[in-house]
Each structure stands twice: as structure tokens, then as C-alpha cells.
Design a protein around this motif. Sequence first.
Motif, mmCIF file in Angstrom:
data_model
loop_
_atom_site.group_PDB
_atom_site.id
_atom_site.type_symbol
_atom_site.label_atom_id
_atom_site.label_comp_id
_atom_site.label_asym_id
_atom_site.label_seq_id
_atom_site.Cartn_x
_atom_site.Cartn_y
_atom_site.Cartn_z
ATOM 1 N N UNK A 1 0.835 -1.202 0.000
ATOM 2 C CA UNK A 1 0.000 0.000 0.000
ATOM 3 C C UNK A 1 0.870 1.252 0.000
ATOM 4 N N UNK A 2 1.909 1.260 0.832
ATOM 5 C CA UNK A 2 2.804 2.421 0.900
ATOM 6 C C UNK A 2 3.454 2.679 -0.453
ATOM 7 N N UNK A 3 3.980 1.650 -1.093
ATOM 8 C CA UNK A 3 4.667 1.811 -2.373
ATOM 9 C C UNK A 3 3.688 2.228 -3.476
ATOM 10 N N UNK B 1 2.476 13.102 6.227
ATOM 11 C CA UNK B 1 1.230 13.084 6.990
ATOM 12 C C UNK B 1 0.121 12.309 6.314
ATOM 13 N N UNK B 2 0.474 11.434 5.356
ATOM 14 C CA UNK B 2 -0.523 10.620 4.666
ATOM 15 C C UNK B 2 -0.889 9.379 5.468
ATOM 16 N N UNK B 3 -0.116 9.109 6.501
ATOM 17 C CA UNK B 3 -0.411 8.001 7.411
ATOM 18 C C UNK B 3 0.170 8.334 8.773
ATOM 19 N N UNK C 1 -10.616 3.574 5.847
ATOM 20 C CA UNK C 1 -10.136 4.623 6.754
ATOM 21 C C UNK C 1 -8.850 5.234 6.205
ATOM 22 N N UNK C 2 -7.963 4.394 5.686
ATOM 23 C CA UNK C 2 -6.699 4.859 5.118
ATOM 24 C C UNK C 2 -6.957 5.801 3.944
ATOM 25 N N UNK D 1 -7.362 -4.672 6.652
ATOM 26 C CA UNK D 1 -8.764 -5.095 6.616
ATOM 27 C C UNK D 1 -9.571 -4.106 5.775
ATOM 28 N N UNK D 2 -10.803 -4.484 5.456
ATOM 29 C CA UNK D 2 -11.668 -3.601 4.667
ATOM 30 C C UNK D 2 -11.914 -2.282 5.407
#
Length: 328
Positions: free
Chosen positions: A122-124, A147-149, A173-174, A167-168
Motif C-alpha cells: 500500500x505504501x509503495x 502526513x498521509x499516514x 479509513x486509510x 482489513x476492509x
Amino acid sequence: MKKAKIVLIVSCMTLTLASTAIAARMTSFNDVQQSHWAYTSIQWGANQEIVNGYEDHTFKPNQNVTEAEFLKMLVSTFDKAQLPITEKWYSGYYTYAQEKNWALQGTAAESAKTKAITRQTVAELVVGAQGYNYTGDQAVQYLLGKGLSNGKSNNTIAGYEGNDALTRAEAIQFLMNLKNAGMNGLQSRPEQTSDLNNLPEIPDPINSDIKFTEVNKSNAEEYGVIPRFVEFMEQDKVSEDAVKNFISNLKIENSILTMTIPSFPNGYTPYISVNKGKMQKVVVGQTLKYDILKTKVVDLDVLVGVITKQSIAISLPSARYIWGAKHD
């Protein structure tokens, strides 16, 4: 014959309206109550048509999201363009990703598309969609530094916990966090690794200047909050000053939220709940402390008997709060 055509048209209209009603109901789910920590973000995602529920009207918030599912959610959040219909529902999204040179496991291995995506992938992926080419810890540093996470257990590379699945509920939320942090489009990833000198430093939460911000009806959608959940209760002037006193004395130092329970009028009883858990009765003058990197939300509810008169929901670590009652 004419009568038969009219009956057929009416029947089709009835079916269409029924289908629309079912779609509308799918913005609420049997397994996601208002007390669920991700309730607001799941509602936001459903209303924005980023996520769907299942035929049994569940959302399955604790089910791991696959790489293909997260890719679809990401594209749906930031690019509403219609993708070509393909035999496999996710093929168009992978074509989209390949055109942008995004890093995905499923590009090389078909089986990876339907396996749980890791937080590292997800980060990449998100960093690539920001127009940079960083991998591994550098990709995580970029997310945290921009500040994206806020990480999973804390705001560090280790605390991001890149090997964990998503999780879903965590996925939507992300994505809502990305929108709130200012991400507003999808870029192509460069072929070459980006300059390491452009990597942002990870902020030190101990020294960060965190200010409390009220979410109101005018800025609710900007913060991913459904406006009808703001000031949805009638004004209670009797206890309003006490709530203002409570808010004015909130403070965050060394990553710790400190709150003190003020004096409420006779007959008013304050309760605190953490992460939408069980409400605990608190008393005047009681001081409570919470780690903002480990706590998602703290709620203050003030009741008269069984009727809630005041409600304050504080989201962390953003320090945004929603005042449930109308107020001056």
C-alpha cells in the motif's frame, strides 16, 4: 397489445425503483453499528461509491482486503473515470496501474491479485500515485513524513507495520485519511528511483504543534464526516458552558492527550468511552490521559437519566472534534 406494453413498462419501472432502494440501503450495513470505530469512514466510502457491501447487507469490516480490491478502491477515490469492461472485474484497474507504472505484486503474478495486500505494498502504491518512486522503508517514510499516514501502532517506520495485512475497514479509513491530508489526484511513478534528498522527515509527535479543530457542518465533508452527524442534537444551554470549559482545557503534550472533567449542573452525569468501547462514568475534577498514537477516538457523553444532552467525539491524532449538540 397496448395494455400489455403498459403493464410491461410499469413492471420495469417497479423493478428499477426496487433496485435503487436496495442500492440506497447498502450505505448502511448490518455488521457496522454507529459504535464501530470505522463507522464514519465506511459510511463515507459507501456514499462516495468507493466500496460496496455484500448481498446479505453486511460490509465484513474485519475481512482482509485483496490487492485488486484496494487498487479499485484507490482509483475509485481519486479518479471517477469509467474503465473499460473486461472479463475479470479487476483487469481494467491493473491496466490503469501499468500505464502509470505503479508497483504491484499482481502485475507479475496473477495469484497476487486476489491475495491480501500488505501495508508495505500500500505504501509503495500510494507513493507511486503521488509521482515518486520509493520502495521499502523509504516509501513508508514518505507517507509518514507527508502526513498521509500515522502508522498502525505509532508514527515510526517500525510502527507502520508494513508486513501486516489491511482489513476492509482499515483500507477505507486509510483512503479517507489520504483525502483529508490533501491528496487529490493520481500521478505516474517515475522509472528511476526518486532523489532521497526529497524524502520528508518523519515528524516528532512530541514536538509537534497540535491544535484542536472543531468539525462543523461547513467543513464536515472536507474531513470525511457526514454532516448530519454534526450538531444533530437539540441545544442544551444548561450544560453548554461546562462543555466549552471541557474543550478549552484539552491539551496534548508529549503525544499525550490530557482532559479534565468539569463541573456539570445537578442531574447531569458525564461518561467517557475510548475507541467506541463501553461508556465509563467519570467524576468532576478527574484527569484522564491517552496516548494519541494508540487511541483513535475519545467520546464524552453527558446524560440526564438515559437521555444524552451533550456529546463530544475527539479523533486522534488529528485532534479534530465533533460537538453533537447545537451550540452558540
